[in-house]
Design a protein around this motif. Structure first.
Motif, PDB file in Angstrom:
ATOM      1  N   ASN A   1      -8.044   0.557  -7.223  1.00 50.97           N
ATOM      2  CA  ASN A   1      -7.830   1.848  -6.563  1.00 50.97           C
ATOM      3  C   ASN A   1      -8.328   1.878  -5.119  1.00 50.97           C
ATOM      4  O   ASN A   1      -8.939   2.862  -4.686  1.00 50.97           O
ATOM      5  CB  ASN A   1      -8.468   2.970  -7.396  1.00 50.97           C
ATOM      6  CG  ASN A   1      -7.902   4.323  -7.060  1.00 50.97           C
ATOM      7  OD1 ASN A   1      -6.745   4.430  -6.677  1.00 50.97           O
ATOM      8  ND2 ASN A   1      -8.705   5.355  -7.197  1.00 50.97           N
TER       9      ASN A   1
ATOM     10  N   TRP B   1       5.541  -0.634  -3.531  1.00 52.56           N
ATOM     11  CA  TRP B   1       4.215  -0.110  -3.877  1.00 52.56           C
ATOM     12  C   TRP B   1       4.263   0.451  -5.287  1.00 52.56           C
ATOM     13  O   TRP B   1       5.158   1.203  -5.652  1.00 52.56           O
ATOM     14  CB  TRP B   1       3.791   0.992  -2.909  1.00 52.56           C
ATOM     15  CG  TRP B   1       2.647   1.830  -3.381  1.00 52.56           C
ATOM     16  CD1 TRP B   1       2.713   3.137  -3.766  1.00 52.56           C
ATOM     17  CD2 TRP B   1       1.271   1.441  -3.524  1.00 52.56           C
ATOM     18  NE1 TRP B   1       1.457   3.576  -4.130  1.00 52.56           N
ATOM     19  CE2 TRP B   1       0.558   2.559  -3.992  1.00 52.56           C
ATOM     20  CE3 TRP B   1       0.583   0.262  -3.309  1.00 52.56           C
ATOM     21  CZ2 TRP B   1      -0.804   2.524  -4.245  1.00 52.56           C
ATOM     22  CZ3 TRP B   1      -0.769   0.226  -3.556  1.00 52.56           C
ATOM     23  CH2 TRP B   1      -1.450   1.346  -4.015  1.00 52.56           C
TER      24      TRP B   1
ATOM     25  N   PRO C   1       1.349   2.177  -7.701  1.00 51.45           N
ATOM     26  CA  PRO C   1      -0.068   2.531  -7.815  1.00 51.45           C
ATOM     27  C   PRO C   1      -0.732   1.968  -9.063  1.00 51.45           C
ATOM     28  O   PRO C   1      -1.942   1.747  -9.068  1.00 51.45           O
ATOM     29  CB  PRO C   1      -0.071   4.058  -7.812  1.00 51.45           C
ATOM     30  CG  PRO C   1       1.319   4.460  -8.145  1.00 51.45           C
ATOM     31  CD  PRO C   1       2.205   3.348  -7.690  1.00 51.45           C
TER      32      PRO C   1
ATOM     33  N   ASN D   1      -6.091   1.384  -2.551  1.00 54.30           N
ATOM     34  CA  ASN D   1      -4.849   1.611  -1.810  1.00 54.30           C
ATOM     35  C   ASN D   1      -4.216   0.349  -1.238  1.00 54.30           C
ATOM     36  O   ASN D   1      -3.425   0.420  -0.302  1.00 54.30           O
ATOM     37  CB  ASN D   1      -5.030   2.660  -0.713  1.00 54.30           C
ATOM     38  CG  ASN D   1      -5.128   4.051  -1.291  1.00 54.30           C
ATOM     39  OD1 ASN D   1      -4.450   4.387  -2.258  1.00 54.30           O
ATOM     40  ND2 ASN D   1      -5.982   4.865  -0.713  1.00 54.30           N
ATOM     41  N   THR D   2      -4.533  -0.801  -1.798  1.00 53.81           N
ATOM     42  CA  THR D   2      -3.886  -2.054  -1.437  1.00 53.81           C
ATOM     43  C   THR D   2      -3.819  -2.938  -2.678  1.00 53.81           C
ATOM     44  O   THR D   2      -4.810  -3.074  -3.388  1.00 53.81           O
ATOM     45  CB  THR D   2      -4.676  -2.810  -0.350  1.00 53.81           C
ATOM     46  OG1 THR D   2      -4.820  -1.975   0.799  1.00 53.81           O
ATOM     47  CG2 THR D   2      -3.967  -4.082   0.065  1.00 53.81           C
TER      48      THR D   2
ATOM     49  N   ASP E   1      -2.476  -1.275  -8.289  1.00 54.59           N
ATOM     50  CA  ASP E   1      -3.702  -1.186  -7.497  1.00 54.59           C
ATOM     51  C   ASP E   1      -4.853  -0.946  -8.470  1.00 54.59           C
ATOM     52  O   ASP E   1      -5.379   0.148  -8.596  1.00 54.59           O
ATOM     53  CB  ASP E   1      -3.587  -0.060  -6.474  1.00 54.59           C
ATOM     54  CG  ASP E   1      -4.812   0.076  -5.604  1.00 54.59           C
ATOM     55  OD1 ASP E   1      -5.631  -0.866  -5.560  1.00 54.59           O
ATOM     56  OD2 ASP E   1      -4.954   1.137  -4.969  1.00 54.59           O
TER      57      ASP E   1
ATOM     58  N   SER F   1       0.873  -1.170   0.000  1.00 50.22           N
ATOM     59  CA  SER F   1       0.000   0.000   0.000  1.00 50.22           C
ATOM     60  C   SER F   1       0.912   1.223   0.000  1.00 50.22           C
ATOM     61  O   SER F   1       2.136   1.093   0.143  1.00 50.22           O
ATOM     62  CB  SER F   1      -0.926  -0.017   1.215  1.00 50.22           C
ATOM     63  OG  SER F   1      -0.196  -0.098   2.415  1.00 50.22           O
ATOM     64  N   PRO F   2       0.358   2.419  -0.170  1.00 50.25           N
ATOM     65  CA  PRO F   2       1.220   3.609  -0.234  1.00 50.25           C
ATOM     66  C   PRO F   2       2.166   3.683   0.979  1.00 50.25           C
ATOM     67  O   PRO F   2       1.768   3.434   2.117  1.00 50.25           O
ATOM     68  CB  PRO F   2       0.225   4.767  -0.230  1.00 50.25           C
ATOM     69  CG  PRO F   2      -1.009   4.189  -0.852  1.00 50.25           C
ATOM     70  CD  PRO F   2      -1.053   2.768  -0.351  1.00 50.25           C
TER      71      PRO F   2
END
Length: 69
Positions: free
Chosen positions: A48, A40, A42, A50-51, A45, A34-35
């Motif tokens: 969307n 990580w 994006p 955040n994981t 993901d 995650s962020p």
């Protein structure tokens, strides 16, 4: 803010307009991040939330070998 946005198939995390094993491998590499966590990405993901998790892999599998003309 001032860049290019590529809209492609869900699961195409590398932007080559095809959802394939390269994309699934990238999602696996970022799995359970995650962020703020190393590795990580994006783009991995897909949903969307955040994981990067099984939901993202599932989306990629659902779109496996689909291409965006």
């Amino acid at each position: 803010i001032n860049g290019i946005v590529l809209i492609t198939i869900p699961g195409d995390v590398n932007g080559d307009r095809t959802c394939d094993m390269v994309d699934i491998s990238m999602i696996i590499e970022a799995f359970m991040t995650s962020p703020g966590i190393p590795k990580w990405d994006p783009n991995c993901d897909v949903n969307n939330d955040n994981t990067v998790d099984m939901a993202d892999i599932s989306i990629a599998i659902d779109n496996f070998m689909k291409t965006d003309p």
